[in-house]
Design an enzyme around this catalytic site. Structure first.
Site, mmCIF file in Angstrom:
data_model
loop_
_atom_site.group_PDB
_atom_site.id
_atom_site.type_symbol
_atom_site.label_atom_id
_atom_site.label_comp_id
_atom_site.label_asym_id
_atom_site.label_seq_id
_atom_site.Cartn_x
_atom_site.Cartn_y
_atom_site.Cartn_z
ATOM 1 N N ASN A 1 42.948 71.515 77.227
ATOM 2 C CA ASN A 1 43.091 72.435 78.223
ATOM 3 C C ASN A 1 43.136 74.011 77.907
ATOM 4 O O ASN A 1 42.542 74.893 78.545
ATOM 5 C CB ASN A 1 44.214 72.093 79.248
ATOM 6 C CG ASN A 1 44.521 72.907 80.098
ATOM 7 O OD1 ASN A 1 43.645 73.249 81.153
ATOM 8 N ND2 ASN A 1 45.491 73.877 79.910
ATOM 9 N N TYR B 1 32.645 83.422 77.311
ATOM 10 C CA TYR B 1 33.385 82.456 77.817
ATOM 11 C C TYR B 1 32.207 81.231 78.355
ATOM 12 O O TYR B 1 32.685 80.067 77.935
ATOM 13 C CB TYR B 1 34.127 82.865 79.318
ATOM 14 C CG TYR B 1 35.052 81.836 79.845
ATOM 15 C CD1 TYR B 1 36.087 81.523 79.467
ATOM 16 C CD2 TYR B 1 34.494 81.483 81.257
ATOM 17 C CE1 TYR B 1 37.013 80.591 79.989
ATOM 18 C CE2 TYR B 1 35.223 80.353 81.703
ATOM 19 C CZ TYR B 1 36.670 79.812 81.279
ATOM 20 O OH TYR B 1 37.230 79.138 82.012
ATOM 21 N N LYS C 1 32.389 77.196 76.704
ATOM 22 C CA LYS C 1 32.483 76.195 77.580
ATOM 23 C C LYS C 1 31.285 75.509 77.629
ATOM 24 O O LYS C 1 31.130 74.190 77.715
ATOM 25 C CB LYS C 1 32.702 76.592 78.965
ATOM 26 C CG LYS C 1 34.033 77.543 79.265
ATOM 27 C CD LYS C 1 35.203 76.198 78.778
ATOM 28 C CE LYS C 1 36.430 76.944 79.305
ATOM 29 N NZ LYS C 1 37.866 76.013 78.691
ATOM 30 N N ASP D 1 49.440 76.906 68.066
ATOM 31 C CA ASP D 1 48.358 77.493 68.201
ATOM 32 C C ASP D 1 47.095 76.542 67.983
ATOM 33 O O ASP D 1 47.074 76.220 66.754
ATOM 34 C CB ASP D 1 48.259 78.761 67.410
ATOM 35 C CG ASP D 1 46.925 79.510 67.787
ATOM 36 O OD1 ASP D 1 46.025 79.133 68.231
ATOM 37 O OD2 ASP D 1 47.383 80.886 67.538
ATOM 38 N N ASP E 1 51.698 74.453 73.424
ATOM 39 C CA ASP E 1 51.380 75.904 74.027
ATOM 40 C C ASP E 1 51.779 76.756 72.985
ATOM 41 O O ASP E 1 52.590 76.292 72.017
ATOM 42 C CB ASP E 1 52.016 76.092 75.108
ATOM 43 C CG ASP E 1 51.353 77.165 76.070
ATOM 44 O OD1 ASP E 1 50.562 76.901 77.073
ATOM 45 O OD2 ASP E 1 51.340 78.385 75.748
HETATM 46 P P1 NDP Z 1 46.159 80.200 81.990
HETATM 47 O O1 NDP Z 1 45.817 81.353 81.174
HETATM 48 O O2 NDP Z 1 46.904 80.268 83.339
HETATM 49 O O3 NDP Z 1 47.225 79.080 80.836
HETATM 50 C C1 NDP Z 1 46.567 78.911 79.820
HETATM 51 C C2 NDP Z 1 47.597 78.354 78.978
HETATM 52 O O4 NDP Z 1 46.818 78.164 77.535
HETATM 53 C C3 NDP Z 1 48.684 79.618 78.639
HETATM 54 O O5 NDP Z 1 49.959 78.949 78.863
HETATM 55 C C4 NDP Z 1 48.202 79.755 77.276
HETATM 56 O O6 NDP Z 1 49.401 80.604 76.647
HETATM 57 C C5 NDP Z 1 47.821 78.730 76.540
HETATM 58 N N1 NDP Z 1 46.959 79.030 75.215
HETATM 59 C C6 NDP Z 1 46.036 79.844 75.305
HETATM 60 N N2 NDP Z 1 45.478 80.026 74.035
HETATM 61 C C7 NDP Z 1 46.301 78.959 73.185
HETATM 62 C C8 NDP Z 1 46.041 78.440 72.161
HETATM 63 N N3 NDP Z 1 45.459 79.188 70.995
HETATM 64 N N4 NDP Z 1 47.032 77.691 71.544
HETATM 65 C C9 NDP Z 1 47.870 76.976 72.460
HETATM 66 N N5 NDP Z 1 48.062 77.533 73.886
HETATM 67 C C10 NDP Z 1 47.072 78.642 74.116
HETATM 68 O O7 NDP Z 1 44.843 79.370 82.310
HETATM 69 P P2 NDP Z 1 44.321 78.236 83.166
HETATM 70 O O8 NDP Z 1 45.605 77.474 83.680
HETATM 71 O O9 NDP Z 1 43.838 79.182 84.426
HETATM 72 O O10 NDP Z 1 43.071 77.599 82.659
HETATM 73 C C11 NDP Z 1 43.405 76.317 81.890
HETATM 74 C C12 NDP Z 1 42.033 75.923 81.131
HETATM 75 O O11 NDP Z 1 41.248 75.662 82.531
HETATM 76 C C13 NDP Z 1 41.200 76.876 80.476
HETATM 77 O O12 NDP Z 1 40.522 76.185 79.442
HETATM 78 C C14 NDP Z 1 40.427 77.607 81.360
HETATM 79 O O13 NDP Z 1 39.251 78.266 80.832
HETATM 80 C C15 NDP Z 1 40.008 76.397 82.171
HETATM 81 N N6 NDP Z 1 39.329 76.977 83.599
HETATM 82 C C16 NDP Z 1 40.114 77.840 84.553
HETATM 83 C C17 NDP Z 1 39.810 78.183 85.546
HETATM 84 C C18 NDP Z 1 40.549 78.911 86.652
HETATM 85 O O14 NDP Z 1 39.903 79.268 87.506
HETATM 86 N N7 NDP Z 1 41.738 79.245 86.759
HETATM 87 C C19 NDP Z 1 38.240 77.839 86.038
HETATM 88 C C20 NDP Z 1 37.583 77.075 85.149
HETATM 89 C C21 NDP Z 1 38.055 76.726 83.900
HETATM 90 P P3 NDP Z 1 49.646 82.091 76.061
HETATM 91 O O15 NDP Z 1 50.561 82.585 77.449
HETATM 92 O O16 NDP Z 1 50.197 82.030 74.850
HETATM 93 O O17 NDP Z 1 48.244 82.538 76.392
#
Ligand code: NDP
Length: 252
Positions: free
Chosen positions: A91, A155, A159, A64, A38
């Site tokens: 993810n 988005y 996807k 990243d 992360d």
């Molecule tokens: P969150 O925003 O809760 O968590 C995402 C995590 O990814 C955060 O810890 C974030 O860290 C990290 N992150 C973001 N950008 C990067 C990067 N460039 N490199 C490394 N880490 C990164 O998201 P969700 O858990 O809700 O979503 C997880 C996945 O599921 C995503 O791909 C999302 O598109 C997908 N999804 C989610 C849905 C939902 O309803 N929640 C529905 C459909 C799909 P930081 O704090 O630094 O940003």
């Protein structure tokens, strides 16, 4: 007792919270050793500490996923520490919603960079590690929104790209017995959706056939299935975990 993912090494991006953290926990419960990736160092450290307290193996690595040099350094570290990789879960993802007329170049570029280029870079850098193991797996987290969603052109396009990447890599990597599948979540209760305006969340909830949000654990269960031995002959597929929303519109 032998667990389904004993002896397997799994890497989850975006593991600091939400769906990624739940996937990491679930795969570890099934016996895998976890590499947690992360941008958020504090979140990673807290999760790794909690997992170790539960007797699970967790290696936190801050990276990243949009940065090729960081991704390559990550995979080199995993190779040194683990001697290969069995399961890669792409993810990490972000949203920057807006109707077409209001989407900025930055909104477009950031979403495509994290959601689509990130999985590309991770798959490419992980390939030599995945090939060192038998019957490795890639699971990409897409979204039901790949079918289309108002206010999410960037988005949804990212996807949709993840789905196409998944299907193409399934074909390319089949010769190495690496299965590549996607999970497409619907509306899931995580920090991402909690940060949405309440009206937008309510509108999305009304469109849910089941009338409820899913949980991060619902997604983790699907990933665990695709990462495990029961999915041996499944590749190139998109598993919608969305309470039925991908089946069509509700008559309201
Ligand atoms: P969150 O925003 O809760 O968590 C995402 C995590 O990814 C955060 O810890 C974030 O860290 C990290 N992150 C973001 N950008 C990067 C990067 N460039 N490199 C490394 N880490 C990164 O998201 P969700 O858990 O809700 O979503 C997880 C996945 O599921 C995503 O791909 C999302 O598109 C997908 N999804 C989610 C849905 C939902 O309803 N929640 C529905 C459909 C799909 P930081 O704090 O630094 O940003």
């Amino acid at each position: 007792m032998l667990k389904r993912l004993d002896q397997r090494v799994a890497l989850v991006t975006g593991a600091g919270r939400g769906i990624g953290a739940a996937i990491a926990r679930r795969l570890a419960t099934e016996g895998a050793a976890l590499v947690l990736v992360d941008r958020d160092a504090d979140a990673l450290a807290a999760l790794a500490q909690a997992m170790r307290a539960d007797g699970q193996q967790a290696l936190p690595v801050v990276a990243d996923v949009t940065d090729r040099a960081q991704v390559e350094a990550l995979m080199a570290q995993v190779n040194d520490a683990c001697g290969g990789l069995d399961i890669l879960v792409n993810n990490a993802g972000i949203i920057r919603d807006g109707l077409l007329a209001k989407l900025s170049d930055a909104d477009w570029d950031q979403v495509l960079a994290v959601n689509l280029k990130g999985p590309f870079l991770c798959c490419q850098a992980a390939l030599p590690l995945l090939r060192q193991r038998e019957r490795s797996r890639i699971v990409n987290i897409a979204s039901r929104a790949w079918l289309g969603n108002i206010g999410q052109a960037n988005y949804a396009a990212s996807k949709g790209g993840v789905v196409s990447l998944t299907r193409t890599l399934a074909l390319e990597l089949a010769r190495y017995r690496i299965n590549v599948n996607a999970v497409a979540p619907g509306l899931i209760d995580t920090p991402m959706t909690r940060a949405m305006p309440a009206a937008a969340r309510e509108r999305l909830l009304r469109m849910q056939p089941t009338g409820e949000m899913g949980t991060a654990e619902d997604i983790a269960a699907a990933v665990a299935f695709l990462a495990g031995p029961d999915a041996r002959f499944i590749t190139g597929q998109v598993l919608h975990v969305d309470g039925g929303k991908s089946c069509g519109l509700l008559a309201l």
